[in-house]
Design an enzyme around this catalytic site. Structure first.
Site, PDB file in Angstrom:
ATOM      1  N   GLY A   1      34.732  47.974  42.947  1.00 32.36           N
ATOM      2  CA  GLY A   1      35.812  47.519  42.070  1.00 32.36           C
ATOM      3  C   GLY A   1      35.330  47.039  40.720  1.00 32.36           C
ATOM      4  O   GLY A   1      35.690  45.950  40.276  1.00 32.36           O
TER       5      GLY A   1
ATOM      6  N   SER B   1      35.779  48.447  37.593  1.00 28.93           N
ATOM      7  CA  SER B   1      36.431  48.947  36.385  1.00 28.93           C
ATOM      8  C   SER B   1      36.977  47.832  35.506  1.00 28.93           C
ATOM      9  O   SER B   1      37.253  48.045  34.321  1.00 28.93           O
ATOM     10  CB  SER B   1      37.564  49.920  36.748  1.00 28.93           C
ATOM     11  OG  SER B   1      38.552  49.263  37.528  1.00 28.93           O
ATOM     12  N   SER B   2      37.125  46.630  36.059  1.00 28.45           N
ATOM     13  CA  SER B   2      37.679  45.525  35.268  1.00 28.45           C
ATOM     14  C   SER B   2      37.392  44.209  35.964  1.00 28.45           C
ATOM     15  O   SER B   2      36.849  44.169  37.075  1.00 28.45           O
ATOM     16  CB  SER B   2      39.202  45.687  35.083  1.00 28.45           C
ATOM     17  OG  SER B   2      39.859  45.618  36.347  1.00 28.45           O
TER      18      SER B   2
ATOM     19  N   ASP C   1      35.760  55.053  46.766  1.00 26.61           N
ATOM     20  CA  ASP C   1      37.078  54.567  47.161  1.00 26.61           C
ATOM     21  C   ASP C   1      36.925  53.843  48.495  1.00 26.61           C
ATOM     22  O   ASP C   1      36.655  54.472  49.523  1.00 26.61           O
ATOM     23  CB  ASP C   1      38.061  55.737  47.290  1.00 26.61           C
ATOM     24  CG  ASP C   1      39.471  55.301  47.670  1.00 26.61           C
ATOM     25  OD1 ASP C   1      39.675  54.107  47.982  1.00 26.61           O
ATOM     26  OD2 ASP C   1      40.373  56.154  47.664  1.00 26.61           O
TER      27      ASP C   1
ATOM     28  N   SER D   1      36.748  37.124  48.351  1.00 31.87           N
ATOM     29  CA  SER D   1      38.067  36.942  48.942  1.00 31.87           C
ATOM     30  C   SER D   1      38.981  36.300  47.904  1.00 31.87           C
ATOM     31  O   SER D   1      39.036  36.734  46.764  1.00 31.87           O
ATOM     32  CB  SER D   1      37.947  36.091  50.211  1.00 31.87           C
ATOM     33  OG  SER D   1      39.202  35.935  50.831  1.00 31.87           O
TER      34      SER D   1
ATOM     35  N   TYR E   1      49.400  39.608  50.978  1.00 32.27           N
ATOM     36  CA  TYR E   1      48.130  39.430  50.273  1.00 32.27           C
ATOM     37  C   TYR E   1      47.324  38.309  50.919  1.00 32.27           C
ATOM     38  O   TYR E   1      46.130  38.456  51.185  1.00 32.27           O
ATOM     39  CB  TYR E   1      48.387  39.121  48.799  1.00 32.27           C
ATOM     40  CG  TYR E   1      47.118  38.855  48.008  1.00 32.27           C
ATOM     41  CD1 TYR E   1      46.261  39.900  47.666  1.00 32.27           C
ATOM     42  CD2 TYR E   1      46.771  37.560  47.626  1.00 32.27           C
ATOM     43  CE1 TYR E   1      45.101  39.666  46.957  1.00 32.27           C
ATOM     44  CE2 TYR E   1      45.613  37.314  46.914  1.00 32.27           C
ATOM     45  CZ  TYR E   1      44.778  38.371  46.580  1.00 32.27           C
ATOM     46  OH  TYR E   1      43.624  38.130  45.885  1.00 32.27           O
TER      47      TYR E   1
ATOM     48  N   LYS F   1      43.530  38.468  52.834  1.00 36.97           N
ATOM     49  CA  LYS F   1      42.378  37.659  52.448  1.00 36.97           C
ATOM     50  C   LYS F   1      41.979  36.684  53.553  1.00 36.97           C
ATOM     51  O   LYS F   1      40.785  36.398  53.730  1.00 36.97           O
ATOM     52  CB  LYS F   1      42.684  36.908  51.150  1.00 36.97           C
ATOM     53  CG  LYS F   1      42.819  37.821  49.935  1.00 36.97           C
ATOM     54  CD  LYS F   1      41.538  38.605  49.685  1.00 36.97           C
ATOM     55  CE  LYS F   1      41.572  39.380  48.384  1.00 36.97           C
ATOM     56  NZ  LYS F   1      40.298  40.089  48.110  1.00 36.97           N
TER      57      LYS F   1
ATOM     58  N   PHE G   1      41.735  33.606  38.072  1.00 40.25           N
ATOM     59  CA  PHE G   1      40.880  34.160  37.038  1.00 40.25           C
ATOM     60  C   PHE G   1      41.612  35.287  36.321  1.00 40.25           C
ATOM     61  O   PHE G   1      42.466  35.955  36.917  1.00 40.25           O
ATOM     62  CB  PHE G   1      39.558  34.669  37.620  1.00 40.25           C
ATOM     63  CG  PHE G   1      38.604  33.561  37.967  1.00 40.25           C
ATOM     64  CD1 PHE G   1      37.681  33.110  37.032  1.00 40.25           C
ATOM     65  CD2 PHE G   1      38.644  32.947  39.208  1.00 40.25           C
ATOM     66  CE1 PHE G   1      36.815  32.077  37.327  1.00 40.25           C
ATOM     67  CE2 PHE G   1      37.784  31.915  39.525  1.00 40.25           C
ATOM     68  CZ  PHE G   1      36.864  31.472  38.569  1.00 40.25           C
TER      69      PHE G   1
END
Length: 294
Positions: free
Chosen positions: A8, A10-11, A58, A136, A151, A155, A184
């Site tokens: 993950g 990309s950002s 992926d 997490s 969500y 987690k 964040f």
């Protein structure tokens, strides 16, 4: 030189974590699901003259995970540190949120880290060393907010898996850490607000206005979110420090929330949460058909 594989990237936290490890001279494999979305990561790496590898991976696809980890280890050797950072967020009512969205949450946030751990653990065990850092969320340690149950469940499940994994692989010299960031300024943080707005139940269903109210609250929360570089430093520190607790909150808000919740029941917490949310998003809408206040 430490070999670090991060999902993950990309950002957000993943991007900042990849750069943070690369600045130290580590061999960084900054994985992305869509290579086209790695432009910002590569631009910033070039600007700092940093070297990193950007494999396509992926976490929801068994074949993709196997192919990526095999390619990395065949070309560069075994992974020393795995950072399970990839994650997504969807909000919605437990009764009406599409189950395919709920399943996608679990595939990415829970099954993804498990796939990754299974891919790297055989070599870590054989070498008697390695670190797995599961990124997490505070949502996995605190009470679930309205429309945030799926969500939070994903987690919380990752936290429970981390506990079992910690005990299982520790005898082999492998260390597991579960970091629990608060708010964040990541894509997932912004996306939770935008997604709540975009994914509101259409028409005039029983939860439509309540979901819209939550979206307004999440938008306010996202505006005050901390810099992802701070979270990245926490990831690096957890990888380095063998004394890092299994469950480690990240961010002042996460630490404060856990202190506040010690000994507090859900029934005590919910009115306080609703009061805070209403101070930012306005009064919570009454359910359709509810009697008007006198």
């Amino acid at each position: 030189m430490t070999a670090v594989l991060i999902t993950g990237c990309s950002s957000g936290i993943g991007l900042e974590t990849a750069l943070a490890f690369a600045r130290r001279g580590d061999r960084v494999h900054a994985c992305v699901r869509e290579p086209a979305r790695a432009e910002e990561l590569l631009r910033r790496a070039r600007a700092e003259d940093l070297t990193l590898d950007v494999p396509r991976l992926d976490v929801t696809d068994d074949a993709s995970v196997t192919a990526a980890v095999t390619a990395v280890t065949d070309r560069h050797g075994p992974v020393d540190v795995l950072v399970n950072n990839a994650g997504i967020d969807h909000t919605g009512p437990a009764e009406t949120m599409p189950l395919d969205q709920a399943r996608t949450l679990m595939e990415t946030n829970f099954w993804g880290p498990l796939r990754m751990a299974r891919a790297v653990l055989p070599r870590m065990r054989a070498r008697g060393t390695g670190v797995i850092v599961n990124v997490s969320s505070l949502a996995g340690r605190t009470f679930a907010v309205p429309h945030g149950g799926f969500y939070a469940a994903s987690k919380a499940a990752l936290g429970a898996l981390s506990e079992a994994l910690y005990a299982e692989v520790r005898p082999f010299g492998v260390r597991v850490v579960c970091l629990e960031p608060g708010s964040f300024a990541s894509a997932i943080q912004r996306g939770s607000a935008a997604g709540a707005a975009a994914g509101r139940p259409s028409g005039s269903g029983p939860y439509t206005e309540d979901h819209a109210w939550l979206a307004r609250f999440l938008t306010h929360v996202a505006e005050g979110a901390a810099d992802c570089a701070e979270a990245a430093q926490a990831v690096v520190a957890a990888a380095d420090d063998a004394g890092t607790p299994l469950h480690t909150p990240v961010g002042k808000d996460a630490e404060a929330a856990l202190r506040f919740l010690a000994g507090v029941s859900y029934e005590q917490w919910l009115p306080r949460f609703l009061e805070q949310a209403e101070s930012l998003a306005g009064p919570r809408p009454a359910p359709p058909g509810a009697p008007a206040a006198e």
